[in-house]
Design a protein around this motif. Structure first.
Motif, PDB file in Angstrom:
ATOM      1  N   ARG A   1       0.833  -1.207   0.000  1.00 50.34           N
ATOM      2  CA  ARG A   1       0.000   0.000   0.000  1.00 50.34           C
ATOM      3  C   ARG A   1       0.870   1.261   0.000  1.00 50.34           C
ATOM      4  O   ARG A   1       1.874   1.329   0.676  1.00 50.34           O
ATOM      5  CB  ARG A   1      -0.918   0.021   1.218  1.00 50.34           C
ATOM      6  CG  ARG A   1      -1.683   1.351   1.339  1.00 50.34           C
ATOM      7  CD  ARG A   1      -2.818   1.280   2.280  1.00 50.34           C
ATOM      8  NE  ARG A   1      -3.914   0.544   1.636  1.00 50.34           N
ATOM      9  CZ  ARG A   1      -5.095   0.355   2.208  1.00 50.34           C
ATOM     10  NH1 ARG A   1      -5.339   0.840   3.398  1.00 50.34           N
ATOM     11  NH2 ARG A   1      -6.023  -0.312   1.567  1.00 50.34           N
ATOM     12  N   TYR A   2       0.406   2.237  -0.765  1.00 53.01           N
ATOM     13  CA  TYR A   2       1.002   3.563  -0.796  1.00 53.01           C
ATOM     14  C   TYR A   2      -0.092   4.578  -0.503  1.00 53.01           C
ATOM     15  O   TYR A   2      -1.212   4.444  -0.989  1.00 53.01           O
ATOM     16  CB  TYR A   2       1.604   3.854  -2.176  1.00 53.01           C
ATOM     17  CG  TYR A   2       2.716   2.895  -2.549  1.00 53.01           C
ATOM     18  CD1 TYR A   2       4.022   3.156  -2.158  1.00 53.01           C
ATOM     19  CD2 TYR A   2       2.438   1.724  -3.246  1.00 53.01           C
ATOM     20  CE1 TYR A   2       5.043   2.263  -2.488  1.00 53.01           C
ATOM     21  CE2 TYR A   2       3.459   0.836  -3.577  1.00 53.01           C
ATOM     22  CZ  TYR A   2       4.740   1.117  -3.187  1.00 53.01           C
ATOM     23  OH  TYR A   2       5.747   0.239  -3.499  1.00 53.01           O
ATOM     24  N   TYR A   3       0.236   5.584   0.317  1.00 57.05           N
ATOM     25  CA  TYR A   3      -0.718   6.650   0.636  1.00 57.05           C
ATOM     26  C   TYR A   3      -0.327   7.925  -0.082  1.00 57.05           C
ATOM     27  O   TYR A   3       0.854   8.208  -0.267  1.00 57.05           O
ATOM     28  CB  TYR A   3      -0.750   6.926   2.136  1.00 57.05           C
ATOM     29  CG  TYR A   3      -1.482   5.877   2.923  1.00 57.05           C
ATOM     30  CD1 TYR A   3      -2.844   5.659   2.741  1.00 57.05           C
ATOM     31  CD2 TYR A   3      -0.829   5.109   3.874  1.00 57.05           C
ATOM     32  CE1 TYR A   3      -3.521   4.701   3.455  1.00 57.05           C
ATOM     33  CE2 TYR A   3      -1.503   4.152   4.608  1.00 57.05           C
ATOM     34  CZ  TYR A   3      -2.856   3.958   4.387  1.00 57.05           C
ATOM     35  OH  TYR A   3      -3.521   3.007   5.112  1.00 57.05           O
ATOM     36  N   HIS A   4      -1.331   8.718  -0.424  1.00 60.43           N
ATOM     37  CA  HIS A   4      -1.101  10.037  -0.995  1.00 60.43           C
ATOM     38  C   HIS A   4      -0.882  11.013   0.148  1.00 60.43           C
ATOM     39  O   HIS A   4      -1.646  11.034   1.108  1.00 60.43           O
ATOM     40  CB  HIS A   4      -2.313  10.478  -1.822  1.00 60.43           C
ATOM     41  CG  HIS A   4      -2.166  11.861  -2.348  1.00 60.43           C
ATOM     42  ND1 HIS A   4      -2.634  12.946  -1.646  1.00 60.43           N
ATOM     43  CD2 HIS A   4      -1.604  12.332  -3.479  1.00 60.43           C
ATOM     44  CE1 HIS A   4      -2.373  14.044  -2.348  1.00 60.43           C
ATOM     45  NE2 HIS A   4      -1.746  13.690  -3.452  1.00 60.43           N
ATOM     46  N   VAL A   5       0.177  11.766   0.055  1.00 59.96           N
ATOM     47  CA  VAL A   5       0.426  12.836   1.025  1.00 59.96           C
ATOM     48  C   VAL A   5       0.666  14.124   0.268  1.00 59.96           C
ATOM     49  O   VAL A   5       1.184  14.119  -0.852  1.00 59.96           O
ATOM     50  CB  VAL A   5       1.629  12.532   1.949  1.00 59.96           C
ATOM     51  CG1 VAL A   5       1.347  11.327   2.824  1.00 59.96           C
ATOM     52  CG2 VAL A   5       2.897  12.300   1.158  1.00 59.96           C
ATOM     53  N   ALA A   6       0.269  15.221   0.864  1.00 57.58           N
ATOM     54  CA  ALA A   6       0.480  16.517   0.216  1.00 57.58           C
ATOM     55  C   ALA A   6       1.984  16.804   0.129  1.00 57.58           C
ATOM     56  O   ALA A   6       2.723  16.481   1.058  1.00 57.58           O
ATOM     57  CB  ALA A   6      -0.219  17.600   1.002  1.00 57.58           C
ATOM     58  N   PRO A   7       2.415  17.410  -0.978  1.00 57.09           N
ATOM     59  CA  PRO A   7       3.859  17.700  -1.133  1.00 57.09           C
ATOM     60  C   PRO A   7       4.312  18.780  -0.156  1.00 57.09           C
ATOM     61  O   PRO A   7       3.586  19.534   0.365  1.00 57.09           O
ATOM     62  CB  PRO A   7       3.987  18.180  -2.566  1.00 57.09           C
ATOM     63  CG  PRO A   7       2.610  18.468  -3.041  1.00 57.09           C
ATOM     64  CD  PRO A   7       1.655  17.790  -2.124  1.00 57.09           C
TER      65      PRO A   7
END
Length: 132
Positions: free
Chosen positions: A126-132
């Motif tokens: 699993r990979y999560y989206h994080v704000a840059p």
């Protein structure tokens, strides 16, 4: 072939029935996890299944994978899938983990699955989206 018999994996080229079964199993895993039906979820996992979640040690085997997933997912959380596609015994699912009462603070994810020769889920990262 009728529409209900379509085994398309979302990519051009011939359909692979094992991958098509894997796509169905991936969708069912999310449904079973969200419903709290761990026995049904376990029935879709290969004996040697491996789960890799960000920030946690790798889990191996059905029982360890289910413990890790349940411990990682807040109560009453559900998975809303945007897309599930597969090819060559690999399946990618994108979506959001929605937790009621968090004011829309959904966590976007991408899960990469490997499907075993028998159609069971062999691995998930699993990979999560994080704000840059």
């Amino acid at each position: 072939m009728n529409r209900q018999d379509d085994t398309s994996t979302g990519f051009p080229g011939p359909a692979d029935l094992v991958t098509a079964a894997g796509i169905d199993h991936v969708r069912l895993v999310y449904d079973y996890l969200d419903a709290g039906d761990l026995d049904s979820c376990a029935s879709l996992l290969h004996d040697g299944v491996v789960l890799e979640l960000p920030g946690l040690p790798r889990a191996r085997g059905r029982a360890a994978v289910l413990r890790t997933h349940v411990g990682h997912t807040p109560p009453r959380a559900r998975h809303e899938l945007d897309r599930v596609v597969g090819q060559d015994r690999g399946v990618v699912a994108t979506g959001r983990r929605v937790v009621p009462g968090t004011g829309g603070q959904d966590l976007r994810f991408v899960d990469l699955f490997t499907i075993a020769d028998d159609g069971m889920i062999l691995a998930c990262t699993r990979y999560y989206h994080v704000a840059p």
